[in-house]
Design an enzyme around this catalytic site. Structure first.
Site, PDB file in Angstrom:
ATOM      1  N   LYS A 225       0.976  -1.235  -0.100  1.00 10.86           N
ATOM      2  CA  LYS A 225      -0.117  -0.091   0.177  1.00 10.86           C
ATOM      3  C   LYS A 225       0.935   1.340   0.251  1.00 10.86           C
ATOM      4  O   LYS A 225       2.088   1.016   0.390  1.00 10.86           O
ATOM      5  CB  LYS A 225      -0.717   0.106   1.294  1.00 10.86           C
TER       6      LYS A 225
ATOM      7  N   ASP B 167      -6.898   4.359  -4.488  1.00 10.57           N
ATOM      8  CA  ASP B 167      -7.722   4.134  -3.353  1.00 10.57           C
ATOM      9  C   ASP B 167      -8.014   5.663  -3.051  1.00 10.57           C
ATOM     10  O   ASP B 167      -8.577   6.388  -4.163  1.00 10.57           O
ATOM     11  CB  ASP B 167      -6.658   3.846  -2.229  1.00 10.57           C
TER      12      ASP B 167
HETATM   13  P1  NDP Z   1     -12.736   7.898  -2.815  1.00  3.36           P
HETATM   14  O1  NDP Z   1     -11.792   8.739  -2.798  1.00  3.36           O
HETATM   15  O2  NDP Z   1     -13.246   7.685  -4.450  1.00  3.36           O
HETATM   16  O3  NDP Z   1     -14.120   8.100  -1.911  1.00  3.36           O
HETATM   17  C1  NDP Z   1     -13.920   8.245  -0.485  1.00  3.36           C
HETATM   18  C2  NDP Z   1     -15.363   8.653   0.015  1.00  3.36           C
HETATM   19  O4  NDP Z   1     -15.187   8.662   1.243  1.00  3.36           O
HETATM   20  C3  NDP Z   1     -15.678  10.246  -0.266  1.00  3.36           C
HETATM   21  O5  NDP Z   1     -17.032  10.224  -0.262  1.00  3.36           O
HETATM   22  C4  NDP Z   1     -15.208  10.765   0.787  1.00  3.36           C
HETATM   23  O6  NDP Z   1     -15.687  12.144   1.171  1.00  3.36           O
HETATM   24  C5  NDP Z   1     -15.508   9.991   1.874  1.00  3.36           C
HETATM   25  N1  NDP Z   1     -14.465  10.066   2.962  1.00  3.36           N
HETATM   26  C6  NDP Z   1     -13.186  10.097   2.970  1.00  3.36           C
HETATM   27  N2  NDP Z   1     -12.630  10.190   4.299  1.00  3.36           N
HETATM   28  C7  NDP Z   1     -13.349  10.442   5.275  1.00  3.36           C
HETATM   29  C8  NDP Z   1     -13.879  10.703   6.519  1.00  3.36           C
HETATM   30  N3  NDP Z   1     -12.514  10.825   6.910  1.00  3.36           N
HETATM   31  N4  NDP Z   1     -14.932  10.775   6.871  1.00  3.36           N
HETATM   32  C9  NDP Z   1     -16.210  10.628   5.993  1.00  3.36           C
HETATM   33  N5  NDP Z   1     -15.944  10.568   4.871  1.00  3.36           N
HETATM   34  C10 NDP Z   1     -14.906  10.295   4.447  1.00  3.36           C
HETATM   35  O7  NDP Z   1     -12.335   6.470  -2.121  1.00  3.36           O
HETATM   36  P2  NDP Z   1     -12.758   4.912  -2.684  1.00  3.36           P
HETATM   37  O8  NDP Z   1     -14.257   5.144  -2.870  1.00  3.36           O
HETATM   38  O9  NDP Z   1     -11.736   4.413  -3.733  1.00  3.36           O
HETATM   39  O10 NDP Z   1     -12.276   4.323  -1.244  1.00  3.36           O
HETATM   40  C11 NDP Z   1     -13.337   4.177  -0.300  1.00  3.36           C
HETATM   41  C12 NDP Z   1     -12.871   3.140   0.879  1.00  3.36           C
HETATM   42  O11 NDP Z   1     -12.826   1.959   0.172  1.00  3.36           O
HETATM   43  C13 NDP Z   1     -11.467   3.390   1.443  1.00  3.36           C
HETATM   44  O12 NDP Z   1     -11.591   2.633   2.846  1.00  3.36           O
HETATM   45  C14 NDP Z   1     -10.673   2.350   0.436  1.00  3.36           C
HETATM   46  O13 NDP Z   1      -9.327   1.970   1.115  1.00  3.36           O
HETATM   47  C15 NDP Z   1     -11.574   1.109   0.348  1.00  3.36           C
HETATM   48  N6  NDP Z   1     -11.337   0.633  -0.995  1.00  3.36           N
HETATM   49  C16 NDP Z   1     -11.228   1.014  -2.052  1.00  3.36           C
HETATM   50  C17 NDP Z   1     -11.018   0.356  -3.298  1.00  3.36           C
HETATM   51  C18 NDP Z   1     -11.028   0.557  -4.547  1.00  3.36           C
HETATM   52  O14 NDP Z   1     -11.060   0.009  -5.746  1.00  3.36           O
HETATM   53  N7  NDP Z   1     -10.948   2.089  -4.945  1.00  3.36           N
HETATM   54  C19 NDP Z   1     -10.552  -1.229  -3.172  1.00  3.36           C
HETATM   55  C20 NDP Z   1     -10.828  -1.820  -1.807  1.00  3.36           C
HETATM   56  C21 NDP Z   1     -11.125  -0.789  -0.769  1.00  3.36           C
HETATM   57  P3  NDP Z   1     -15.089  13.516   0.671  1.00  3.36           P
HETATM   58  O15 NDP Z   1     -15.216  13.460  -0.894  1.00  3.36           O
HETATM   59  O16 NDP Z   1     -15.509  14.515   1.629  1.00  3.36           O
HETATM   60  O17 NDP Z   1     -13.765  13.379   1.094  1.00  3.36           O
END
Ligand code: NDP
Length: 447
Positions: free
Chosen positions: A126, A166
């Site tokens: 990571k 991510d």
């Molecule tokens: P994105 O950046 O596309 O979206 C993240 C989302 O989570 C946004 O809506 C963001 O809001 C919100 N968010 C981030 N930090 C916080 C916080 N501290 N409190 C509340 N909301 C928050 O990321 P992903 O969708 O790719 O990833 C989301 C999760 O899924 C993570 O845990 C990631 O590790 C996991 N994941 C992702 C994979 C992938 O293929 N993308 C694979 C496996 C797991 P805002 O816009 O306001 O920051």
């Protein structure tokens, strides 16, 4: 047994005392894997778990870049190469101000187990940076990504380490990172996944984590003779994972009630249908707006500032935002309101207290390392297509994704089913993920 776990965790805490997220992730694994090791002689006396909690390599570097005004900024870049026993390091890059060694080590550790569960030959890693893409122009993001890759390029490669996206790293960032890697190395290889369709990307990769989470949740529901049809679903986040989890819930006949971002959540009592979801995708991916803007267009919805969506009554909850976003009190509220299934789309979104509540209430609960493994699994399929220099159809990739999620579900049942018939998916995922990596490490000797 408790003494053994405590002794192990004391050592982990002494070495990593200032890394709470990492300790939390290790504790969850230790509680289920140490009793398994104790019952299986081949692992005894090999210190196998202690070897697994120490990264093979932790790289930290300076990323200096220039903003649109000509001011110079310095961020910190990382790549954690956690375990390569079963394949090249594989895992995403996160760009978010909260990024530090503890968060990346917890993610890299989880990734080792997750990648093992996919049945594909991928080790775990990571990386990322404390850079915040929010509010930056496309040019600034490009300059940052180029500066980041100037250093990262020497540590990665298609047979060494293959990063992906991510939080904060989507198609735009992967494009800039790939462009600089190609320029420096003068080679067009599958060094990153999540690439664009016309330059080596796989169909279904953008959808895979969200779709896979819902496929997994559907398998869980099926163990009780249920499915998504007519079920109400709360989802947190509105990024990549949340968007495609919502899309698949709609395909399967469920009703999506909520989405969120770091400022709060929207609740649409009439449901977020395909047209409304298309609005959210445009808002978040192209306009880079805030989820609260949804209520300006759809008056059936309300915005709830500074809170998460777990107070909304639902049948199924899919936390898809970030770590530790669902605590013990949230879990109690979900259970009280009749929630029957929680599947994690994000990594470690539920606190240990929340997981304890779910297990006590014996509701279906899947940890992210099992339920969100569809993203990395499809990255593995992207690597295979790059190596073979072919491109599979949407149907073919989706069907492989479904099969992989179903296999992961079977593995969790095989190792996690308890005497009363309840499946502890946390135990199942941890042990199934551990066995493959541990066996490879034993075969390769003490290195
Ligand atoms: P994105 O950046 O596309 O979206 C993240 C989302 O989570 C946004 O809506 C963001 O809001 C919100 N968010 C981030 N930090 C916080 C916080 N501290 N409190 C509340 N909301 C928050 O990321 P992903 O969708 O790719 O990833 C989301 C999760 O899924 C993570 O845990 C990631 O590790 C996991 N994941 C992702 C994979 C992938 O293929 N993308 C694979 C496996 C797991 P805002 O816009 O306001 O920051």
């Amino acid at each position: 047994m408790e003494d053994k776990i405590k002794l192990f965790m004391d050592e982990v805490k002494t070495r990593n005392g200032h890394e709470p997220e990492f300790i939390q992730a290790v504790q969850e694994v230790a509680e289920t894997v140490i009793p398994y090791i104790a019952k299986h002689k081949i692992y005894n006396g090999k210190n196998i778990l202690l070897r697994m909690v120490e990264p093979e390599r932790l790289i930290s570097f300076r990323v200096a870049w220039v903003d649109d005004k000509g001011d110079i900024h310095v961020n910190r870049g990382y790549r954690i190469q956690m375990n390569s026993a079963i394949g090249p390091y594989k895992g995403g890059l996160r760009f978010h101000p909260s990024v530090n060694a503890s968060i990346l080590k917890f993610l890299a550790f989880e990734q080792v187990f997750k990648n093992s569960l996919t049945t594909l030959p991928m080790g775990g890693g990571k990386g990322g940076s404390d850079f915040d893409p929010k509010g930056k122009s496309d040019d600034e993001v490009m300059r940052f990504c180029h500066a980041f890759m100037l250093e990262l390029n020497r540590h990665i490669g298609p047979n060494t380490d293959v990063p992906a996206g991510d939080i904060g790293v989507g198609a735009r960032e992967i494009g800039f990172l790939f462009g600089m890697y190609k320029k420096i190395r003068n080679e067009f290889t599958g060094v990153l996944t999540g690439k664009g369709r016309s330059w080596g990307g796989s169909l279904i990769r953008p959808e895979a984590t969200g779709y896979g989470t819902v496929y997994f949740a559907n398998s869980m529901l099926q163990t009780q003779g249920k499915d998504f049809k007519g079920k109400t679903v709360t989802i947190s986040g509105s990024g990549n994972v949340a968007q495609f989890a919502a899309e698949k819930v709609l395909h399967l006949g469920g009703k999506v009630l909520t989405l969120s971002d770091s400022q709060g959540y929207i609740y649409d009592k009439e449901g977020i249908d395909e047209e409304k979801l298309a609005f959210v995708m445009d808002l978040k991916n192209n306009k880079r707006g805030r989820i609260s803007e949804y209520t300006e267009v759809y008056t059936s919805a309300t915005f709830h500032k500074g809170v998460n969506p777990w107070e909304v009554k639902c049948d199924v909850a899919l936390p898809c935002a970030t770590q530790n976003e669902l605590d013990g009190e949230d879990a109690k509220t979900l259970i009280k309101n009749g929630c029957i299934c929680v599947a994690e789309g994000a990594n470690m979104p539920s606190t240990p207290e929340a997981i304890h509540e779910f297990h006590q209430a014996k509701i279906l609960f899947a940890p992210g390392k099992a339920s969100n493994a569809g993203g990395v699994a499809t990255s593995g399929l992207e690597m295979s297509q790059n190596s073979l220099r072919i491109s599979w159809s949407r149907e073919e990739v989706d069907s492989r994704l479904k099969d992989i999620m179903s296999d992961i579900h079977d593995s969790c049942i095989a190792y996690g089913k308890e005497d009363d018939g309840y499946c502890n998916y946390v135990k199942g995922a941890n042990i199934a993920g551990f066995v493959k990596v541990a066996d490879a490490m034993l075969a390769q000797g003490v290195i």
